[in-house]
Scaffold this motif. Sequence first.
Motif, PDB file in Angstrom:
ATOM      1  N   ASN A  23       0.837  -1.190   0.000  1.00 51.79           N
ATOM      2  CA  ASN A  23       0.000   0.000   0.000  1.00 51.79           C
ATOM      3  C   ASN A  23       0.884   1.257   0.000  1.00 51.79           C
ATOM      4  OD1 ASN A  23      -1.547   2.191   1.303  1.00 51.79           O
ATOM      5  ND2 ASN A  23      -3.121   0.637   1.575  1.00 51.79           N
ATOM      6  N   LYS A  25       0.472   3.956   1.487  1.00 48.60           N
ATOM      7  CA  LYS A  25       0.586   4.513   2.843  1.00 48.60           C
ATOM      8  C   LYS A  25       1.688   3.804   3.624  1.00 48.60           C
ATOM      9  CE  LYS A  25      -4.049   6.320   2.899  1.00 48.60           C
ATOM     10  NZ  LYS A  25      -5.369   6.345   3.476  1.00 48.60           N
ATOM     11  N   GLU A  28       4.936   5.200   2.290  1.00 42.81           N
ATOM     12  CA  GLU A  28       5.200   6.546   2.787  1.00 42.81           C
ATOM     13  C   GLU A  28       5.907   6.514   4.141  1.00 42.81           C
ATOM     14  OE1 GLU A  28       2.869  10.705   3.849  1.00 42.81           O
ATOM     15  OE2 GLU A  28       1.701   8.878   3.668  1.00 42.81           O
ATOM     16  N   VAL A  52      -5.120   0.022   7.945  1.00 40.99           N
ATOM     17  CA  VAL A  52      -5.419   1.181   7.098  1.00 40.99           C
ATOM     18  C   VAL A  52      -6.813   1.075   6.473  1.00 40.99           C
ATOM     19  CG1 VAL A  52      -4.761   2.346   4.948  1.00 40.99           C
ATOM     20  CG2 VAL A  52      -3.003   1.712   6.605  1.00 40.99           C
ATOM     21  N   ASP A  89       0.072  15.907   9.179  1.00 40.82           N
ATOM     22  CA  ASP A  89      -0.880  16.483   8.247  1.00 40.82           C
ATOM     23  C   ASP A  89      -1.260  17.879   8.714  1.00 40.82           C
ATOM     24  OD1 ASP A  89      -1.629  14.123   6.438  1.00 40.82           O
ATOM     25  OD2 ASP A  89      -1.818  13.267   8.444  1.00 40.82           O
ATOM     26  N   THR A  96      -7.429  10.971   2.453  1.00 43.43           N
ATOM     27  CA  THR A  96      -5.988  10.838   2.215  1.00 43.43           C
ATOM     28  C   THR A  96      -5.188  10.590   3.496  1.00 43.43           C
ATOM     29  OG1 THR A  96      -5.679  13.236   2.400  1.00 43.43           O
ATOM     30  CG2 THR A  96      -6.065  12.324   0.182  1.00 43.43           C
ATOM     31  N   ASN A  98      -3.175   9.200   6.464  1.00 40.56           N
ATOM     32  CA  ASN A  98      -2.367   7.992   6.634  1.00 40.56           C
ATOM     33  C   ASN A  98      -2.175   7.726   8.127  1.00 40.56           C
ATOM     34  OD1 ASN A  98      -0.555   5.916   6.696  1.00 40.56           O
ATOM     35  ND2 ASN A  98       0.887   6.829   5.270  1.00 40.56           N
ATOM     36  N   LYS A 101       1.314   6.931   9.963  1.00 40.87           N
ATOM     37  CA  LYS A 101       2.281   7.970  10.305  1.00 40.87           C
ATOM     38  C   LYS A 101       2.308   8.248  11.803  1.00 40.87           C
ATOM     39  CE  LYS A 101       1.973  11.734   7.815  1.00 40.87           C
ATOM     40  NZ  LYS A 101       1.540  12.819   6.908  1.00 40.87           N
TER      41      LYS A 101
END
Length: 132
Positions: A23, A25, A28, A52, A89, A96, A98, A101
């Motif tokens: 994925n 995410k 990332e 997720v 964020d 969107t 994630n 994180k």
Amino acid sequence: MKTLFFCLILSLTGFHVRAQEINAKVLEVYADKAQQMATQNPDWLKILNDFVENRVKFKTVPRDAVNDKYIKLSTVALLNKYNPGLQRDAVVDPTTFNPLKYDFIFSAKTPIVYRVDNTDNVIVIEPQSFNK
């Protein structure tokens, strides 16, 4: 020799397929280590994908400025060990966002709720279901 060549092709094809299953995410947050970790422990990737895709929910809950009982998102640590450039964020968009994180309580047996600071939005982390 043909057998060795055939095995090499199969292993490269398997590697390519596994890389596609990761994925965005996950990539990332885990950056260059994502593929290695997924190869070493495929269950790790399944657990993260489940987290997720199925366990993070957004809800609207009016905030009580005096007695808000939820953990503020701004107080949750950022998981940037593998990607030092990772940032919080500025605006939390449910489409969107994630959750990987953030150092959310991942393995609670009951839902855990986090408040998106200064909003009526909360993030609910549902407990992991082992019945899948």
